[in-house]
Scaffold this motif. Structure first.
Motif, PDB file in Angstrom:
ATOM      1  N   ARG A   1       0.900   3.770  -3.124  1.00 44.09           N
ATOM      2  CA  ARG A   1       0.352   5.121  -2.898  1.00 44.09           C
ATOM      3  C   ARG A   1       1.373   6.210  -3.233  1.00 44.09           C
ATOM      4  O   ARG A   1       0.997   7.342  -3.538  1.00 44.09           O
ATOM      5  CB  ARG A   1      -0.083   5.270  -1.444  1.00 44.09           C
ATOM      6  N   SER A   2       2.647   5.844  -3.145  1.00 45.81           N
ATOM      7  CA  SER A   2       3.679   6.873  -3.353  1.00 45.81           C
ATOM      8  C   SER A   2       3.907   7.172  -4.836  1.00 45.81           C
ATOM      9  O   SER A   2       4.591   8.131  -5.172  1.00 45.81           O
ATOM     10  CB  SER A   2       4.999   6.409  -2.726  1.00 45.81           C
ATOM     11  N   LEU A   3       3.350   6.357  -5.722  1.00 46.79           N
ATOM     12  CA  LEU A   3       3.614   6.532  -7.154  1.00 46.79           C
ATOM     13  C   LEU A   3       2.545   7.404  -7.811  1.00 46.79           C
ATOM     14  O   LEU A   3       1.354   7.267  -7.514  1.00 46.79           O
ATOM     15  CB  LEU A   3       3.657   5.168  -7.846  1.00 46.79           C
ATOM     16  N   SER A   4       2.991   8.268  -8.716  1.00 44.11           N
ATOM     17  CA  SER A   4       2.050   9.110  -9.463  1.00 44.11           C
ATOM     18  C   SER A   4       1.572   8.349 -10.704  1.00 44.11           C
ATOM     19  O   SER A   4       2.151   7.306 -11.079  1.00 44.11           O
ATOM     20  CB  SER A   4       2.751  10.393  -9.917  1.00 44.11           C
TER      21      SER A   4
ATOM     22  N   ASN B   1       0.825  -1.207   0.000  1.00 38.21           N
ATOM     23  CA  ASN B   1       0.000   0.000   0.000  1.00 38.21           C
ATOM     24  C   ASN B   1       0.859   1.256   0.000  1.00 38.21           C
ATOM     25  O   ASN B   1       0.576   2.218  -0.715  1.00 38.21           O
ATOM     26  CB  ASN B   1      -0.933  -0.007   1.215  1.00 38.21           C
ATOM     27  N   GLU B   2       1.918   1.214   0.825  1.00 43.02           N
ATOM     28  CA  GLU B   2       2.752   2.424   0.914  1.00 43.02           C
ATOM     29  C   GLU B   2       3.457   2.697  -0.415  1.00 43.02           C
ATOM     30  O   GLU B   2       3.467   3.837  -0.896  1.00 43.02           O
ATOM     31  CB  GLU B   2       3.774   2.287   2.040  1.00 43.02           C
ATOM     32  N   ILE B   3       4.016   1.648  -0.994  1.00 39.65           N
ATOM     33  CA  ILE B   3       4.736   1.865  -2.270  1.00 39.65           C
ATOM     34  C   ILE B   3       3.753   2.321  -3.346  1.00 39.65           C
ATOM     35  O   ILE B   3       3.997   3.296  -4.065  1.00 39.65           O
ATOM     36  CB  ILE B   3       5.458   0.578  -2.727  1.00 39.65           C
TER      37      ILE B   3
ATOM     38  N   ASP C   1       4.374   7.892 -12.947  1.00 41.37           N
ATOM     39  CA  ASP C   1       5.264   6.788 -12.546  1.00 41.37           C
ATOM     40  C   ASP C   1       4.728   5.450 -13.067  1.00 41.37           C
ATOM     41  O   ASP C   1       5.479   4.613 -13.577  1.00 41.37           O
ATOM     42  CB  ASP C   1       5.374   6.688 -11.016  1.00 41.37           C
TER      43      ASP C   1
END
Ligand code: FAD
Length: 394
Positions: free
Chosen positions: A370-373, A366-368, A376
């Motif tokens: 969520r961090s991508l646009s 989830n963290e990874i 990306d």
């Protein structure tokens, strides 16, 4: 040139026949079933698959039956919160020169079948179960159950996961049973919970299980595909099962996601199988294509797309080496083998790290993610969606 024989009249076999016909090459398609057709479920069509339809001359027909979804949406199956969505709007279409859509399999198969028939160069023979082949320097002979042998210039094994042609070339036995079981249902849109009628390919990812849904057939129906690990050892396909069996793998996920399954009906199960990628699937005048060559788990939604890319590549290579079919098949394999092996391998990894992780692994996912646009994601998908893997020379 004598006709090229194609074993299997699925999406891959028909795409190969259409591709060859566009190059003026005749083919004979041998299908074991009494009728040509596909199961009544949905399929996701990424831009690389649309590039293939365009190349096969059926892009408009394929688009006519498609639902153009707005996003790929990942939901956390335990919290029922959205993790991320990848927009499929104009910037996506511009970047990859084609849309992402969902279609009914029978419609897709029908588009290819119509093109094969209209070409006048494809001889479609049902109730022909291919058993084995022989070859010499001048051609191939294909043996079918209870039929006279059929001769041709070459043989393409597009006969799926348990291809007898593969058995003769690769000799790698039975496919690997993943222990993941998929259940499919198609329901009228009014049966789908109203608050979940999203114009998206939605994935609810939970520990050792997931649910996928999207609209189909001009929003008349919703396609439901749900999967869980039950570690079964035996591969079965298309067996009807009661809803209770389907539900039993989802007791641990959020009630909002569970409810989707309750709305399904006429569930059927498939035990998922794949194979290890191999370095060779060509023998002289015989080559494999689609699932026969590189069967994969469905987690990248790319199996049919890879089969169509194979078909496009094959037709280009046969055109490039009209006097030397063996050279054409070797060139075809060398263009296709790494790309398809990568999708096979990635499909397993995606299953493990995106679809089915639990606990800390799911938190990391989830963290990874969520961090991508959006940008990306597009960059990461460029190698796959950006083309069909054919080199410039072709
Ligand atoms: C749950 C699930 C979801 C999927 N979702 C997607 C998706 O969204 N997008 C995507 O691109 N792919 C998806 N796939 C993968 C895709 O369905 C397959 O990769 C694709 O259909 C393979 O096509 P094929 O023509 O190579 O093989 P098949 O579809 O298996 O066709 C083989 C044909 O050969 C015939 N045949 C078999 N043996 C013989 C014989 N001995 N003689 C003559 N004929 C024979 C069969 O009857 C059949 O018609 C999914 C797969 C699954 C299981």
């Amino acid at each position: 040139m004598r006709p090229i024989i194609i074993a299997g009249g699925g999406i891959g076999g028909l795409a190969a026949a259409v591709g060859l016909a566009r190059k003026g090459v005749r083919s004979i398609v041998l299908e074991q079933a009494a009728e040509l057709g596909e199961i009544g479920a949905g399929i996701q069509i990424a831009p690389n698959a649309f590039h293939c339809f365009d190349s096969l001359g059926v892009g408009d027909q394929a688009r006519a039956g498609a639902v153009f979804i707005d996003k790929l949406r990942l939901m956390d199956g335990l919290s029922a919160e959205e993790v991320v969505h990848i927009p499929l709007d104009e910037p996506f279409r511009k970047r990859f020169r084609n849309p992402y859509a969902v279609v009914h399999r029978a419609d897709l198969h029908g588009v290819l079948l119509a093109a094969a028939r209209e070409s006048g160069l494809v001889d479609l023979r049902t109730s022909h179960k291919v058993e084995r082949f022989e070859q010499d320097e001048s051609g191939v002979t294909v043996h079918c159950a209870a039929r006279a042998p059929i001769a041709g210039a070459a043989l393409i094994g597009a006969d799926g996961l348990r291809s007898p042609i593969r058995a003769q070339i690769v000799k790698d036995g039975e496919p690997r049973v993943s222990g993941h079981t998929t259940y499919r249902s198609v329901i009228p849109t009014e049966q789908m919970p109203e608050d979940l009628r999203w114009n998206a390919a939605t994935l609810w990812a939970g520990p050792k299980c997931h649910i996928v849904h999207y609209p189909l057939k001009g929003w008349k129906v919703f396609n439901l595909v749900v999967t869980y690990h039950n570690d079964v050892k035996e591969a079965v396909a298309g067996v009807p099962v009661p809803v209770e069996e389907v539900m039993s793998g989802f007791a641990h996920i959020h009630p909002r996601a569970q409810k989707i399954i309750e709305h399904g009906s006429n569930w059927k199960l498939w035990v998922l199988c794949d194979r290890e990628p191999v370095e060779n699937w060509v023998d002289g005048r015989v080559a494999l294509l689609g699932d026969a060559a590189h069967p994969m788990l469905q987690y990248f939604a790319q199996g049919a797309a890879m089969a169509m890319e194979d078909a496009v590549c094959l037709s280009h290579m046969v055109e490039a080496y009209p006097q030397d079919v063996e050279k054409a098949l070797r060139a075809y394999q060398s263009q296709r083998i790494v790309r398809t092996a990568r999708v096979q391998i990635d499909s397993r990894l995606i299953g493990e790290f995106i679809y089915h992780p639990g606990g800390a692994k799911a938190m990391v996912r989830n963290e990874i993610m969520r961090s991508l646009s959006a940008q990306d994601y597009y960059d990461r998908l460029e190698w796959l969606y950006g083309g069909t893997g054919l080199t410039e020379a072709t």
